[in-house]
Enzyme design. Structure first.
Site, PDB file in Angstrom:
ATOM      1  N   LYS A 165       1.074  -1.151   0.096  1.00  0.00           N
ATOM      2  CA  LYS A 165      -0.075   0.013   0.130  1.00  0.00           C
ATOM      3  C   LYS A 165       0.779   1.142   0.142  1.00  0.00           C
ATOM      4  O   LYS A 165       0.582   2.321  -0.832  1.00  0.00           O
ATOM      5  CB  LYS A 165      -0.894  -0.023   1.265  1.00  0.00           C
ATOM      6  CG  LYS A 165      -1.665   1.450   1.462  1.00  0.00           C
ATOM      7  CD  LYS A 165      -2.241   1.399   2.640  1.00  0.00           C
ATOM      8  CE  LYS A 165      -1.732   1.502   3.898  1.00  0.00           C
ATOM      9  NZ  LYS A 165      -1.394   2.723   4.587  1.00  0.00           N
ATOM     10  N   ASN A 166       1.864   1.477   0.942  1.00  0.00           N
ATOM     11  CA  ASN A 166       2.695   2.536   1.084  1.00  0.00           C
ATOM     12  C   ASN A 166       3.476   2.704   0.083  1.00  0.00           C
ATOM     13  O   ASN A 166       3.907   3.883  -0.382  1.00  0.00           O
ATOM     14  CB  ASN A 166       3.009   2.611   2.458  1.00  0.00           C
ATOM     15  CG  ASN A 166       2.332   2.976   3.458  1.00  0.00           C
ATOM     16  OD1 ASN A 166       1.076   3.224   3.203  1.00  0.00           O
ATOM     17  ND2 ASN A 166       2.610   2.349   4.735  1.00  0.00           N
ATOM     18  N   LEU A 168       8.331  18.941   7.442  1.00  0.00           N
ATOM     19  CA  LEU A 168       9.531  18.609   6.860  1.00  0.00           C
ATOM     20  C   LEU A 168       9.417  18.497   5.252  1.00  0.00           C
ATOM     21  O   LEU A 168      10.501  18.825   4.502  1.00  0.00           O
ATOM     22  CB  LEU A 168      10.069  17.226   7.269  1.00  0.00           C
ATOM     23  CG  LEU A 168      10.444  17.077   8.616  1.00  0.00           C
ATOM     24  CD1 LEU A 168      11.058  15.773   9.056  1.00  0.00           C
ATOM     25  CD2 LEU A 168      11.274  18.067   9.250  1.00  0.00           C
ATOM     26  N   ARG A 207      -3.841  11.099   4.385  1.00  0.00           N
ATOM     27  CA  ARG A 207      -2.694  11.928   4.244  1.00  0.00           C
ATOM     28  C   ARG A 207      -1.463  11.965   3.343  1.00  0.00           C
ATOM     29  O   ARG A 207      -0.868  12.819   2.772  1.00  0.00           O
ATOM     30  CB  ARG A 207      -1.933  11.802   5.778  1.00  0.00           C
ATOM     31  CG  ARG A 207      -2.585  11.897   6.948  1.00  0.00           C
ATOM     32  CD  ARG A 207      -1.920  11.738   8.260  1.00  0.00           C
ATOM     33  NE  ARG A 207      -0.695  12.557   8.091  1.00  0.00           N
ATOM     34  CZ  ARG A 207      -0.654  13.690   8.310  1.00  0.00           C
ATOM     35  NH1 ARG A 207      -1.552  14.287   8.876  1.00  0.00           N
ATOM     36  NH2 ARG A 207       0.804  14.247   8.155  1.00  0.00           N
ATOM     37  N   ARG A 246      -8.758   0.032   4.191  1.00  0.00           N
ATOM     38  CA  ARG A 246      -7.649   0.832   3.534  1.00  0.00           C
ATOM     39  C   ARG A 246      -6.480   0.201   3.436  1.00  0.00           C
ATOM     40  O   ARG A 246      -5.670   0.744   2.377  1.00  0.00           O
ATOM     41  CB  ARG A 246      -7.458   1.901   4.810  1.00  0.00           C
ATOM     42  CG  ARG A 246      -8.438   3.025   5.099  1.00  0.00           C
ATOM     43  CD  ARG A 246      -8.165   4.214   5.917  1.00  0.00           C
ATOM     44  NE  ARG A 246      -7.351   4.912   5.202  1.00  0.00           N
ATOM     45  CZ  ARG A 246      -6.877   6.066   5.858  1.00  0.00           C
ATOM     46  NH1 ARG A 246      -7.444   6.566   6.669  1.00  0.00           N
ATOM     47  NH2 ARG A 246      -5.879   6.705   5.214  1.00  0.00           N
ATOM     48  N   CYS A 262      -4.415  13.218  12.681  1.00  0.00           N
ATOM     49  CA  CYS A 262      -5.088  11.834  12.501  1.00  0.00           C
ATOM     50  C   CYS A 262      -5.215  11.299  13.774  1.00  0.00           C
ATOM     51  O   CYS A 262      -4.196  11.781  14.741  1.00  0.00           O
ATOM     52  CB  CYS A 262      -4.668  11.378  11.332  1.00  0.00           C
ATOM     53  SG  CYS A 262      -2.993  10.147  11.468  1.00  0.00           S
ATOM     54  N   ARG A 320       1.068  14.461  13.144  1.00  0.00           N
ATOM     55  CA  ARG A 320       1.637  14.492  11.764  1.00  0.00           C
ATOM     56  C   ARG A 320       1.804  15.602  11.018  1.00  0.00           C
ATOM     57  O   ARG A 320       1.042  15.602   9.917  1.00  0.00           O
ATOM     58  CB  ARG A 320       1.028  13.126  11.243  1.00  0.00           C
ATOM     59  CG  ARG A 320       0.911  11.849  11.904  1.00  0.00           C
ATOM     60  CD  ARG A 320       0.192  10.993  11.351  1.00  0.00           C
ATOM     61  NE  ARG A 320       0.769  10.062  10.278  1.00  0.00           N
ATOM     62  CZ  ARG A 320       0.521   9.266   9.415  1.00  0.00           C
ATOM     63  NH1 ARG A 320      -1.015   8.824   9.530  1.00  0.00           N
ATOM     64  NH2 ARG A 320       1.181   8.935   8.250  1.00  0.00           N
ATOM     65  N   ILE A 349       7.858   6.556  17.026  1.00  0.00           N
ATOM     66  CA  ILE A 349       7.436   7.277  15.834  1.00  0.00           C
ATOM     67  C   ILE A 349       6.329   8.211  15.871  1.00  0.00           C
ATOM     68  O   ILE A 349       6.058   9.253  15.652  1.00  0.00           O
ATOM     69  CB  ILE A 349       7.260   6.391  14.687  1.00  0.00           C
ATOM     70  CG1 ILE A 349       8.461   5.223  14.358  1.00  0.00           C
ATOM     71  CG2 ILE A 349       6.885   7.033  13.219  1.00  0.00           C
ATOM     72  CD1 ILE A 349       9.823   5.753  13.981  1.00  0.00           C
ATOM     73  N   ASP A 406       4.451   0.336  12.171  1.00  0.00           N
ATOM     74  CA  ASP A 406       3.304  -0.246  11.395  1.00  0.00           C
ATOM     75  C   ASP A 406       3.045  -1.689  12.029  1.00  0.00           C
ATOM     76  O   ASP A 406       1.897  -2.190  11.556  1.00  0.00           O
ATOM     77  CB  ASP A 406       3.129  -0.150   9.922  1.00  0.00           C
ATOM     78  CG  ASP A 406       3.030   1.286   9.487  1.00  0.00           C
ATOM     79  OD1 ASP A 406       2.803   2.180  10.549  1.00  0.00           O
ATOM     80  OD2 ASP A 406       3.158   1.613   8.245  1.00  0.00           O
TER      81      ASP A 406
HETATM   82  C1  EPZ Z   1       4.453   6.713   6.433  1.00  0.00           C
HETATM   83  O1  EPZ Z   1       3.903   7.631   6.881  1.00  0.00           O
HETATM   84  C2  EPZ Z   1       3.583   5.606   6.343  1.00  0.00           C
HETATM   85  N1  EPZ Z   1       2.451   6.160   5.343  1.00  0.00           N
HETATM   86  C3  EPZ Z   1       2.840   5.339   7.728  1.00  0.00           C
HETATM   87  O2  EPZ Z   1       2.096   4.089   7.450  1.00  0.00           O
HETATM   88  C4  EPZ Z   1       4.082   4.748   8.435  1.00  0.00           C
HETATM   89  O3  EPZ Z   1       3.586   4.558   9.833  1.00  0.00           O
HETATM   90  C5  EPZ Z   1       5.039   5.609   8.738  1.00  0.00           C
HETATM   91  O4  EPZ Z   1       5.580   6.314   7.354  1.00  0.00           O
HETATM   92  C6  EPZ Z   1       6.117   5.375   9.511  1.00  0.00           C
HETATM   93  O5  EPZ Z   1       6.823   4.557   8.823  1.00  0.00           O
HETATM   94  C7  EPZ Z   1       2.567   5.971   4.033  1.00  0.00           C
HETATM   95  O6  EPZ Z   1       3.688   5.783   3.664  1.00  0.00           O
HETATM   96  C8  EPZ Z   1       1.330   6.538   3.112  1.00  0.00           C
HETATM   97  P1  EPZ Z   1       6.538   9.985   8.638  1.00  0.00           P
HETATM   98  P2  EPZ Z   1       4.438   9.138   6.960  1.00  0.00           P
HETATM   99  O7  EPZ Z   1       6.690  11.036   7.857  1.00  0.00           O
HETATM  100  O8  EPZ Z   1       5.070   9.387   5.909  1.00  0.00           O
HETATM  101  C9  EPZ Z   1       7.011  13.053  12.056  1.00  0.00           C
HETATM  102  C10 EPZ Z   1      -0.087   2.685   7.859  1.00  0.00           C
HETATM  103  O9  EPZ Z   1      -0.476   2.224   8.889  1.00  0.00           O
HETATM  104  N2  EPZ Z   1       6.690  14.121  10.942  1.00  0.00           N
HETATM  105  O10 EPZ Z   1       7.908   9.125   8.404  1.00  0.00           O
HETATM  106  O11 EPZ Z   1       3.416  10.280   7.298  1.00  0.00           O
HETATM  107  C11 EPZ Z   1       5.675  12.321  12.126  1.00  0.00           C
HETATM  108  O12 EPZ Z   1       4.456  13.094  12.690  1.00  0.00           O
HETATM  109  C12 EPZ Z   1       0.536   4.262   7.793  1.00  0.00           C
HETATM  110  O13 EPZ Z   1       0.266   2.216   6.634  1.00  0.00           O
HETATM  111  C13 EPZ Z   1       7.129  15.655  11.212  1.00  0.00           C
HETATM  112  O14 EPZ Z   1       7.260  15.940  12.244  1.00  0.00           O
HETATM  113  O15 EPZ Z   1       5.503   9.110   8.110  1.00  0.00           O
HETATM  114  C14 EPZ Z   1       5.959  11.116  12.709  1.00  0.00           C
HETATM  115  O16 EPZ Z   1       6.030  11.345  14.045  1.00  0.00           O
HETATM  116  C15 EPZ Z   1       0.399   5.228   9.072  1.00  0.00           C
HETATM  117  N3  EPZ Z   1       6.988  16.432  10.172  1.00  0.00           N
HETATM  118  C16 EPZ Z   1       7.499  10.838  12.088  1.00  0.00           C
HETATM  119  O17 EPZ Z   1       7.888  12.234  11.770  1.00  0.00           O
HETATM  120  C17 EPZ Z   1       6.839  15.947   8.641  1.00  0.00           C
HETATM  121  O18 EPZ Z   1       6.896  16.724   7.922  1.00  0.00           O
HETATM  122  C18 EPZ Z   1       7.506  10.041  11.056  1.00  0.00           C
HETATM  123  O19 EPZ Z   1       6.594  10.316  10.159  1.00  0.00           O
HETATM  124  C19 EPZ Z   1       6.601  14.739   8.494  1.00  0.00           C
HETATM  125  C20 EPZ Z   1       6.592  13.651   9.568  1.00  0.00           C
END
Ligand code: EPZ
Length: 423
Positions: A22-23, A127, A94, A401, A118, A123, A331, A309
């Site tokens: 999916k991701n 960045l 998102r 989803r 969410c 989130r 995370i 995840d």
């Molecule tokens: C991806 O989300 C995945 N989603 C998530 O999968 C997964 O949990 C996550 O990566 C971590 O592995 C998709 O790929 C669509 P991050 P993403 O940016 O990219 C903070 C599932 O169940 N952050 O790596 O949104 C954030 O809040 C889902 O399939 C900022 O502060 O995750 C988090 O604490 C849920 N500012 C951490 O970084 C930013 O601009 C890591 O988030 C971006 C992120």
């Protein structure tokens, strides 16, 4: 709203096919916006999030055809007819923010709604925005939307170091950099298999990328990208989830299509808990014979660490382990919402901030429980498979989803599981 009814009935054995990730698919799809030629994805998962991304891309003018029962996505973005990603779609998912980098890189402008918080945490997308700003983008946040422009119509290469690892921000920056003028170096980049898959696809489209899978990725911008066909990598989270079925119920299951290296840190924890994991020529085989698993501690981390995840699903297993386990979620700040639902099934869990202490019980008991997010929902199904009696999991739209045909895949291994359609 549909619910899923599960009756625990002991050990489960069989083979489960693992779908495309999916991701990975959710980041590969927006890559169509980078080129005026067709991009075709094979091994796509059949999920509601993919339907949402399809709807978003179509709203921007892309053609997206779902072929072969949804396994093939034939996309074409000859021209981007609208550069605005609307709040009504972005708020549902998102990953919609991933259209920002490609649109900005190709046409020099884009307007994308901010996703908002969410269930699992705040989130933010700061960045994503900082990386694009480093590439010269002018960003203006107004009325809940990011209004982005590239001066002179084109982003420029930059050296950007992420303050910490973000999967989505790395993907957005990587896609944007492929069409920027000059070379971009992304430091502290995410190393997830989904990033590697995206880089491979972009390279097939003519992008010049080096270092994916390490924490430094270098991208030399090109003037245009062309069409390509790409097979989506196997879903490591679906793989890990089904690897937990024999771990929690006993039995023997071969997950078809995955490899252990996709879930290395997770497989190591399963092994430490006393579950046998082996690579076969068809996929990954997991078995547990007699007795309970051992308690193990788990700390989530970016890849190659233990994936957030799979934390909820691992917690379901540890609820039945012999001894006390500590799970640390590093995370997301609010990713233990499955704990109160597991407690309804007889689990002994105490949550303090980012830590959950789980003391295993010999047997969970069926109950009515509620899914709160995607991974939480499947953790409840895992717990239900191992529980005594009947469990009814409501709000299963979360499950749809990210998991295709769950009931079918589990029934093939002997599970008593069915979906009850809302009246
Ligand atoms: C991806 O989300 C995945 N989603 C998530 O999968 C997964 O949990 C996550 O990566 C971590 O592995 C998709 O790929 C669509 P991050 P993403 O940016 O990219 C903070 C599932 O169940 N952050 O790596 O949104 C954030 O809040 C889902 O399939 C900022 O502060 O995750 C988090 O604490 C849920 N500012 C951490 O970084 C930013 O601009 C890591 O988030 C971006 C992120």
């Amino acid at each position: 709203m549909d619910s899923i009814v599960v009756k625990g009935n002991g050990a489960l054995s069989g083979a489960i096919p693992i779908a495309g990730a999916k991701n990975a698919c959710l980041t590969l799809m927006p890559a169509t916006l980078l080129s005026d030629e067709p991009l075709t994805l094979t091994n796509a998962p059949r999920l509601s999030d993919i339907a949402t991304m399809t709807q978003l891309l179509q709203s921007l003018g892309a053609e997206v055809a779902s072929l072969q029962d949804g396994l093939v996505l034939a996309m074409s973005s000859h021209t981007i007819t609208s550069h605005t990603a609307d709040y009504d779609i972005v708020r549902k998912m998102r990953a919609s923010i991933l259209v920002l980098g490609p649109m900005l890189a190709r046409d020099g402008h884009a307007i994308v709604s901010l996703p908002g918080g969410c269930a699992i945490g705040a989130r933010p997308v700061d960045l994503h925005l900082k990386a694009l700003e480093a590439m010269g983008a002018d960003l203006d946040l107004r009325d809940g939307y990011v209004h982005a422009k590239a001066p002179g119509g084109r982003l420029k290469g930059a050296v950007f170091e992420f303050p910490f690892v973000s999967v989505g921000a790395t993907e957005n920056a990587l896609m944007a950099a492929t069409l920027a003028k000059g070379t971009t170096v992304l430091k502290t980049a995410a190393r997830e298999p989904e990033i590697v898959d995206l880089a491979r696809c972009l390279r097939k489209m003519g992008a010049r990328i080096e270092g994916e899978g390490t924490s430094t990725i270098a991208i030399e911008g090109v003037d245009r990208l062309h069409g390509a066909t790409h097979q989506v990598v196997a879903d490591r989270i679906e793989l890990g989830t089904y690897m937990l079925v024999p771990a929690i119920c006993g039995g023997d299951i071969e997950c078809l299509g995955g490899t252990i290296d996709l879930v290395g840190a997770f497989a190591e924890r399963l092994d430490a808990a006393g579950v046998s994991v082996t690579q076969t020529n068809r996929g990954v085989k997991v078995s547990r014979k007699n007795g309970r698993v051992r308690a193990v501690d788990v700390t989530t981390a970016p890849y190659p660490g233990f994936p957030t995840d799979l934390q909820a699903q691992m917690m379901a297993l540890l609820c039945t382990a012999e001894g006390t386990s500590v799970l640390e979620e590093k995370i997301f700040e609010n990713r233990f919402m499955h704990a109160p639902e597991l407690i309804r099934m007889g689990a002994r869990i105490e949550v303090h901030g980012g830590h959950a202490t789980v003391t295993g019980v010999p047997k969970l008991k069926g109950a009515r429980v509620m899914a709160t997010d995607l991974r939480a929902s499947v953790s409840l199904i895992l717990a239900a498979l191992a529980a005594e009696g009947e469990t009814v999991v409501s709000r299963v739209y979360h499950l749809d989803r990210g998991y295709e045909r769950v009931e079918e895949k589990l029934r093939a291994c002997g599970a008593l599981i069915e979906r009850v359609k809302a009246a």
